[in-house]
Design a protein around this motif. Structure first.
Motif: not given
Length: 53
Positions: A45-46, A51-53
């Motif tokens: 999840f980290s 990756a989404l930031k």
């Protein structure tokens, strides 16, 4: 006297203790697996969050 003899022949408490020991053994085996899985999921999840930031 019959009460004492029947008490000594009663094995239901021994069976309950055996089931308790089996349950404790299973719990001891499951706890490290869940801990390892939790650590792996946290890392996953980290990575996804970064990756989404």
């Amino acid at each position: 006297m019959r009460l004492i003899v029947s008490f000594l022949k009663d094995e239901s408490a021994a069976t309950a203790i055996e089931y308790g020991l089996i349950a404790a053994g299973i719990a001891v085996a499951i706890i490290p697996v869940i801990t390892g899985l939790g650590t792996h999921l946290k890392t996953t999840f980290s990575t996804v969050s970064s990756a989404l930031k």
